[in-house]
Motif scaffolding. Structure first.
Motif, short mmCIF file in Angstrom:
data_model
loop_
_atom_site.label_atom_id
_atom_site.label_comp_id
_atom_site.label_asym_id
_atom_site.label_seq_id
_atom_site.Cartn_x
_atom_site.Cartn_y
_atom_site.Cartn_z
N GLY A 67 39.05 24.40 3.99
CA GLY A 67 38.08 23.69 3.16
C GLY A 67 36.73 23.47 3.84
N PRO A 68 36.69 22.95 5.08
CA PRO A 68 35.39 22.75 5.73
C PRO A 68 34.58 24.04 5.88
N MET A 69 35.25 25.18 6.10
CA MET A 69 34.53 26.45 6.18
C MET A 69 33.91 26.79 4.83
N LEU A 70 34.67 26.61 3.74
CA LEU A 70 34.14 26.88 2.41
C LEU A 70 32.95 25.96 2.11
N GLU A 71 33.06 24.70 2.55
CA GLU A 71 31.97 23.75 2.34
C GLU A 71 30.70 24.20 3.07
N ALA A 72 30.86 24.62 4.31
CA ALA A 72 29.70 25.06 5.10
C ALA A 72 29.05 26.29 4.47
N GLN A 73 29.86 27.22 3.98
CA GLN A 73 29.31 28.41 3.32
C GLN A 73 28.59 28.04 2.03
N LEU A 74 29.12 27.05 1.31
CA LEU A 74 28.47 26.59 0.08
C LEU A 74 27.09 26.02 0.38
N VAL A 75 27.00 25.15 1.39
CA VAL A 75 25.72 24.55 1.73
C VAL A 75 24.72 25.63 2.14
N HIS A 76 25.17 26.59 2.95
CA HIS A 76 24.28 27.67 3.38
C HIS A 76 23.78 28.47 2.18
N SER A 77 24.69 28.84 1.28
CA SER A 77 24.31 29.63 0.11
C SER A 77 23.36 28.85 -0.78
N TRP A 78 23.63 27.55 -1.01
CA TRP A 78 22.76 26.72 -1.85
C TRP A 78 21.35 26.64 -1.25
N ARG A 79 21.26 26.45 0.03
CA ARG A 79 19.95 26.36 0.67
C ARG A 79 19.17 27.66 0.52
N ARG A 80 19.85 28.78 0.73
CA ARG A 80 19.16 30.07 0.61
C ARG A 80 18.68 30.31 -0.82
N HIS A 81 19.53 29.95 -1.79
CA HIS A 81 19.14 30.16 -3.18
C HIS A 81 18.01 29.23 -3.59
N LEU A 82 18.02 28.00 -3.10
CA LEU A 82 16.93 27.07 -3.43
C LEU A 82 15.60 27.56 -2.88
N VAL A 83 15.61 28.02 -1.63
CA VAL A 83 14.39 28.55 -1.03
C VAL A 83 13.93 29.81 -1.75
N SER A 84 14.87 30.67 -2.12
CA SER A 84 14.53 31.89 -2.85
C SER A 84 13.88 31.57 -4.19
N TYR A 85 14.46 30.60 -4.91
CA TYR A 85 13.92 30.21 -6.22
C TYR A 85 12.53 29.61 -6.06
N ALA A 86 12.36 28.76 -5.03
CA ALA A 86 11.05 28.17 -4.78
C ALA A 86 10.01 29.25 -4.49
N GLY A 87 10.42 30.28 -3.74
CA GLY A 87 9.49 31.37 -3.45
C GLY A 87 9.07 32.12 -4.70
N ARG A 88 10.01 32.37 -5.61
CA ARG A 88 9.65 33.05 -6.85
C ARG A 88 8.72 32.20 -7.71
N MET A 89 8.97 30.89 -7.74
CA MET A 89 8.08 29.99 -8.48
C MET A 89 6.67 30.00 -7.91
N ALA A 90 6.58 30.01 -6.58
CA ALA A 90 5.27 30.00 -5.94
C ALA A 90 4.48 31.26 -6.28
N VAL A 91 5.16 32.39 -6.29
CA VAL A 91 4.49 33.65 -6.63
C VAL A 91 4.04 33.65 -8.08
N GLU A 92 4.90 33.18 -8.98
CA GLU A 92 4.60 33.25 -10.41
C GLU A 92 3.56 32.23 -10.84
N PHE A 93 3.64 31.02 -10.29
CA PHE A 93 2.80 29.93 -10.80
C PHE A 93 1.80 29.41 -9.78
#
Length: 368
Positions: free
Chosen positions: A145-171
């Motif tokens: 479970g703790p490994m799955l949790e750590a991978q979730l946090v990492h994935s969420w952070r990467r996706h949030l930064v990726s989405y923010a980057g796309r927003m910055a380019v578009e708007f």
């Protein structure tokens, strides 16, 4: 004389209770000693019993008796964090509820997906039946479970930064003085569906393992194609995938990639993993694709708008391994030498009226 069956059942029940206790310690921060009333009282000023009850409900978790000790200090911290934003005026109550509901909905589906994958892996590797595999996975969740949790946090952070980057380019160059049309949906996007042909017939004779393998291959191949072409998967619906892209050219690349690649990839996997099985697991597994450029509303992890409906209807009438688009999208791609667009006979589409579909195909074998 003691009943040996009852004794075995008691031992199994005790072992399961012990496993749950280890999970609580590993993932919930300790024992469940707090009631719903305690949760409300300890989560900060302005938090009442109904606020605590709503928080728990929007997470999608079973409602507890207000006086049952089912909560931990971690639950207090979670409710306190979101409640503080509402009490301070930094966030509207309905927004906090929406954010919590998004977490609950996504987490529930993620947990289901991950645990079922672990069960399938355990059953295959150790030649176990489904029930035995589930018990093995249950016994190991406290460690994994703790490994799955750590991978979730990492994935969420990467996706949030990726989405923010796309927003910055578009708007990023937009000016606050530019007033948008309040009647217009906010986002210009290419949107499309890819639907597996004859899914019901192909899967009618498959057992649970083969059906699971087919759906897994479809979802994996679809996501790989969409991502590689520059698009994003909004959701998969069994035998279909909904995708979006930020511009019409990327949308065309995604659509053609799905139509040209997906059937071949699924067929190759089926040949390796399901040789000699039912007819439904052999032969081509092509998809039909419909995609259009339009404006959409993005909410609740999904997209809405007339263009989504048009893409879905075009998918319904497309031939296997082909892509259909509408007249507006065809006009946007007309000057691009990489694509060929052929008008088809006008069709009456349910709820949309008469539309002239266009068949989209590469202008040459090397077109991207």
């Amino acid at each position: 004389m003691p009943d040996p069956i009852a004794a075995d059942a008691d031992r199994e029940s005790s072992a399961i209770d012990s496993t749950v206790d280890r999970l609580d310690a590993a993932l919930l921060g300790g024992n469940r000693t707090l009631t719903l009333r305690d949760l409300a009282a300890r989560s900060g000023p302005g938090v009442g019993l109904e606020d605590a009850r709503l928080f728990w409900a929007t997470l999608g978790l079973p409602q507890a008796d207000p006086d049952a000790p089912v909560f931990t200090e971690d639950d207090v911290a979670a409710l306190a964090r979101i409640s503080a934003l509402v009490v301070s005026g930094a966030m509207e109550r309905h927004t906090a509820t929406t954010l919590t509901r998004a977490l609950g909905h996504t987490s529930e589906r993620l947990v289901l997906w991950q645990v079922e994958a672990l069960v399938e892996d355990t059953a295959a590797r150790y030649a176990l039946d489904d029930t035995s595999a589930r018990l093995v996975v249950l016994d190991n969740l406290a460690e994994i479970g703790p490994m799955l949790e750590a991978q979730l946090v990492h994935s969420w952070r990467r996706h949030l930064v990726s989405y923010a980057g796309r927003m910055a380019v578009e708007f990023g160059d937009a000016h606050a003085s530019q007033k948008p049309d309040p009647t217009e949906l906010p986002l210009a996007r290419a949107v499309g569906f890819a639907d597996m042909v004859s899914f019901t017939r192909r899967t009618a004779e498959l057992g649970p393992n083969d059906l699971s393998a087919l759906v897994h291959r479809f979802e994996t191949a679809a996501r790989d194609v969409v991502t590689a072409a520059g698009g994003r998967v909004v959701k998969t619906i069994g035998d279909a995938v909904l995708f979006i892209a930020d511009d019409v050219v990327t949308g065309a690349r995604v659509a053609l990639g799905l139509a040209q690649t997906l059937g071949a990839e699924l067929d190759a996997e089926a040949a390796l993993q399901a040789a000699g099985l039912a007819e439904a697991a052999r032969g081509e597994t092509p998809v039909r694709v419909g995609f259009v450029q339009g404006r959409v509303l993005s909410r609740f992890g999904d997209v809405f708008g007339a263009s989504v409906n048009v893409a879905a209807r075009l998918t319904d009438i497309a031939e296997p391994s082909t892509v259909l688009t509408d007249e507006v999208t065809a006009a946007l791609l007309a000057a691009d030498p990489r694509y060929r667009l052929e008008p088809q006979e006008p069709r009456e589409l349910a709820g949309l009226g008469t539309i002239t579909p266009y068949l989209l195909s590469p202008a040459s074998p090397r077109a991207e």
